[in-house]
Design a protein around this motif. Structure first.
Motif, PDB file in Angstrom:
ATOM      1  N   SER A 179       0.579  -1.356  -0.336  1.00  0.00           N
ATOM      2  CA  SER A 179      -0.194   0.043   0.159  1.00  0.00           C
ATOM      3  C   SER A 179       0.931   1.701   0.054  1.00  0.00           C
ATOM      4  O   SER A 179       0.404   2.580   0.684  1.00  0.00           O
ATOM      5  CB  SER A 179      -1.227  -0.037   0.840  1.00  0.00           C
ATOM      6  N   GLY A 180       1.739   1.205  -0.789  1.00  0.00           N
ATOM      7  CA  GLY A 180       2.679   2.315  -1.389  1.00  0.00           C
ATOM      8  C   GLY A 180       2.300   3.476  -1.926  1.00  0.00           C
ATOM      9  O   GLY A 180       0.984   3.127  -2.413  1.00  0.00           O
ATOM     10  N   PRO A 181       2.695   4.574  -2.177  1.00  0.00           N
ATOM     11  CA  PRO A 181       2.090   5.220  -2.616  1.00  0.00           C
ATOM     12  C   PRO A 181       2.049   5.302  -4.606  1.00  0.00           C
ATOM     13  O   PRO A 181       0.344   5.070  -4.973  1.00  0.00           O
ATOM     14  CB  PRO A 181       3.198   6.513  -2.948  1.00  0.00           C
ATOM     15  N   THR A 182       2.685   3.841  -5.265  1.00  0.00           N
ATOM     16  CA  THR A 182       2.402   3.897  -6.516  1.00  0.00           C
ATOM     17  C   THR A 182       1.213   2.653  -5.749  1.00  0.00           C
ATOM     18  O   THR A 182       0.460   2.447  -6.880  1.00  0.00           O
ATOM     19  CB  THR A 182       3.312   2.807  -6.851  1.00  0.00           C
ATOM     20  N   GLY A 183       1.363   1.393  -4.803  1.00  0.00           N
ATOM     21  CA  GLY A 183       0.150   0.280  -4.891  1.00  0.00           C
ATOM     22  C   GLY A 183      -0.725   0.836  -5.059  1.00  0.00           C
ATOM     23  O   GLY A 183      -1.792   1.042  -5.453  1.00  0.00           O
ATOM     24  N   LEU A 184      -0.920   2.194  -4.219  1.00  0.00           N
ATOM     25  CA  LEU A 184      -2.512   2.815  -3.755  1.00  0.00           C
ATOM     26  C   LEU A 184      -2.712   4.441  -5.279  1.00  0.00           C
ATOM     27  O   LEU A 184      -4.280   4.041  -5.148  1.00  0.00           O
ATOM     28  CB  LEU A 184      -2.315   4.102  -2.793  1.00  0.00           C
ATOM     29  N   LEU A 185      -1.908   4.606  -6.226  1.00  0.00           N
ATOM     30  CA  LEU A 185      -1.726   5.447  -7.157  1.00  0.00           C
ATOM     31  C   LEU A 185      -2.842   4.024  -8.244  1.00  0.00           C
ATOM     32  O   LEU A 185      -3.981   4.544  -8.891  1.00  0.00           O
ATOM     33  CB  LEU A 185      -1.214   5.381  -7.781  1.00  0.00           C
ATOM     34  N   LEU A 186      -2.320   2.690  -8.399  1.00  0.00           N
ATOM     35  CA  LEU A 186      -3.035   1.491  -9.427  1.00  0.00           C
ATOM     36  C   LEU A 186      -4.330   1.805  -8.997  1.00  0.00           C
ATOM     37  O   LEU A 186      -5.133   1.024  -9.791  1.00  0.00           O
ATOM     38  CB  LEU A 186      -2.110   0.401  -8.972  1.00  0.00           C
ATOM     39  N   ALA A 187      -4.559   1.427  -7.824  1.00  0.00           N
ATOM     40  CA  ALA A 187      -6.209   1.387  -7.728  1.00  0.00           C
ATOM     41  C   ALA A 187      -6.592   2.344  -7.477  1.00  0.00           C
ATOM     42  O   ALA A 187      -7.775   2.387  -8.016  1.00  0.00           O
ATOM     43  CB  ALA A 187      -5.657   0.803  -5.585  1.00  0.00           C
ATOM     44  N   LEU A 188      -6.480   3.398  -6.942  1.00  0.00           N
ATOM     45  CA  LEU A 188      -7.613   4.973  -7.267  1.00  0.00           C
ATOM     46  C   LEU A 188      -7.441   4.540  -9.097  1.00  0.00           C
ATOM     47  O   LEU A 188      -8.485   4.726  -9.821  1.00  0.00           O
ATOM     48  CB  LEU A 188      -6.678   6.174  -7.204  1.00  0.00           C
TER      49      LEU A 188
ATOM     50  N   ASP B 258      -4.373   3.294   6.330  1.00  0.00           N
ATOM     51  CA  ASP B 258      -4.985   3.972   7.252  1.00  0.00           C
ATOM     52  C   ASP B 258      -5.582   5.044   5.626  1.00  0.00           C
ATOM     53  O   ASP B 258      -6.994   5.177   5.763  1.00  0.00           O
ATOM     54  CB  ASP B 258      -4.774   5.098   8.122  1.00  0.00           C
ATOM     55  N   TRP B 259      -4.697   6.097   5.265  1.00  0.00           N
ATOM     56  CA  TRP B 259      -5.332   6.726   3.862  1.00  0.00           C
ATOM     57  C   TRP B 259      -6.181   5.761   2.970  1.00  0.00           C
ATOM     58  O   TRP B 259      -7.388   6.634   2.344  1.00  0.00           O
ATOM     59  CB  TRP B 259      -4.474   7.195   3.186  1.00  0.00           C
ATOM     60  N   ALA B 260      -5.091   4.018   2.423  1.00  0.00           N
ATOM     61  CA  ALA B 260      -6.452   4.310   1.721  1.00  0.00           C
ATOM     62  C   ALA B 260      -7.449   3.747   2.214  1.00  0.00           C
ATOM     63  O   ALA B 260      -8.340   4.233   1.636  1.00  0.00           O
ATOM     64  CB  ALA B 260      -5.707   2.233   1.786  1.00  0.00           C
ATOM     65  N   LYS B 261      -8.194   3.432   3.696  1.00  0.00           N
ATOM     66  CA  LYS B 261      -9.717   2.845   4.286  1.00  0.00           C
ATOM     67  C   LYS B 261     -10.014   4.927   4.367  1.00  0.00           C
ATOM     68  O   LYS B 261     -11.211   4.300   4.109  1.00  0.00           O
ATOM     69  CB  LYS B 261      -9.485   2.547   5.516  1.00  0.00           C
TER      70      LYS B 261
END
Length: 367
Positions: free
Chosen positions: A190-199, A220-223
């Motif tokens: 859930s690093g920045p790039t993983g979260l960007l992929l999810a978005l 926490d940010w992801a949720k």
């Protein structure tokens, strides 16, 4: 400030640009210092940018260790953003004071792979902050053809444009087999790039997205931003509990996932990714792994399960789409930068990143 054309090139606006600037310079692995160096000269087709922020990511940690192909001496920094300070006489689309970010990737255009229209495989692939001077400096020069205006993002948010371009490139790999619409997807990390992929995937219409990662500010940010449908949060201090959580994830998804994205850069998790891909599924190796480490995957499983395995190295022709997605607000990255450091405190920035207490770190160059 010297200009290669020998003329004042700033729409008649005289700029007070110094001859010297402050920059972070590596002389070799783990050897760096903030130094005074010449402000780079710009040519007729170039733009001189006064850097205000530059993001720091896992790639910078690899460069610190001498990995990922850095060419020393080096000014690192590949996620820079700043304001136009001056430009050459052939530059028409930018004005002094524009907030800008740049595509920092340079396939050579002439090698075996470039001539086959496979620029990501370029034998001489160059990148600012890796093989040429980057943005951990007060000024940087970009070609006008590589530069993009930023209209709606803050400086901190704009540092996420380059990692977003990497995420776009990763999704391009997945789309080679067809659209991910309706897919069940697992993202590990859930690093920045993983979260960007999810978005980004959120805009494509998957049926279910699960993120599996350690507890902490990233999850926490992801949720808080409702990035996924399901979250599996591991306690890194309790391996026994984590093993049971991995087992439950398998039990809850007995047929696995259509797409598994390994975005942590942890070798052991790269091996685990194969255990959660369903037959006919896709596996995207998206993290940056230590060059000397290996994983064990049975070739029969690849044969029988007919997995499609992708790597995703950097990006080519993806930056414009990243700007459109983030600057339009379609992909919301507000609050993702949680820590900022002065250039003189670069070691603290590296230590904070290694300590996993930050989601995304930016280095302040100019205020």
């Amino acid at each position: 400030m010297p200009c290669e054309s020998g003329k004042q090139c700033c729409s008649g606006k005289k700029q007070q640009i110094p001859e010297k600037m402050k920059a972070l310079v590596y002389s070799g692995p783990r050897k760096f210092a903030v130094q005074e160096v010449p402000v780079p000269a710009y040519g007729e087709n170039d733009v001189l940018v006064r850097v205000t922020r530059s993001g720091i990511c896992g790639t910078d940690q690899h460069i610190h260790e001498g990995e990922f192909g850095p060419q020393f001496p080096l000014i690192p920094g590949h996620e820079g953003v700043g304001y136009v300070a001056a430009f050459g006489k052939n530059v028409k689309d930018f004005s002094v004071g524009d907030l800008v970010a740049a595509d920092i990737c340079f396939p050579c255009g002439g090698c075996f792979y470039c001539r086959k229209d496979e620029p990501r495989q370029c034998l001489n692939f160059g990148a600012k902050g890796v093989t040429m001077p980057g943005a951990f400096a007060e000024y940087i020069v970009h070609s006008k053809d590589k530069l993009y205006k930023v209209k709606n993002l803050t400086e901190d948010e704009a540092t996420l444009l380059e990692p977003a371009a990497c995420a776009v490139s990763g999704l391009d790999r997945l789309k080679e087999k067809g659209s991910p619409v309706g897919a069940e997807i697992l993202i590990i990390g859930s690093g920045p790039t993983g979260l960007l992929l999810a978005l980004l995937l959120k805009n494509l219409g998957y049926s279910k997205l699960t993120i599996a990662s350690n507890k902490g500010p990233k999850m926490d940010w992801a949720k808080a931003h409702k990035v996924a449908d399901e979250y599996v949060e591991f306690d890194r201090s309790n391996k026994e509990v984590a093993a049971k959580q991995w087992q439950k994830l398998k039990e809850d998804n007995p047929n696995g996932f259509d797409i598994v994205i390994e975005a942590s850069g942890v070798t052991a998790l790269a091996e685990k990714a194969f255990q959660y891909a369903r037959r006919g599924g896709q596996i995207l190796m998206y993290g940056v792994y230590p060059e000397t480490e290996t994983i064990k995957v049975h070739p029969y499983d690849i044969f029988r399960n007919e997995w499609t395995i992708h790597g995703s190295f950097s990006h080519v022709n993806c930056f414009a789409r990243a700007v459109q997605l983030l600057d339009s607000g379609k992909v919301d990255v507000s609050g993702m930068v949680t820590h900022t450091f002065e250039l003189d405190d670069y070691q603290k920035a590296l230590d904070t990143m290694s300590g996993r207490t930050a989601l995304k770190i930016a280095v302040k160059i100019f205020d």
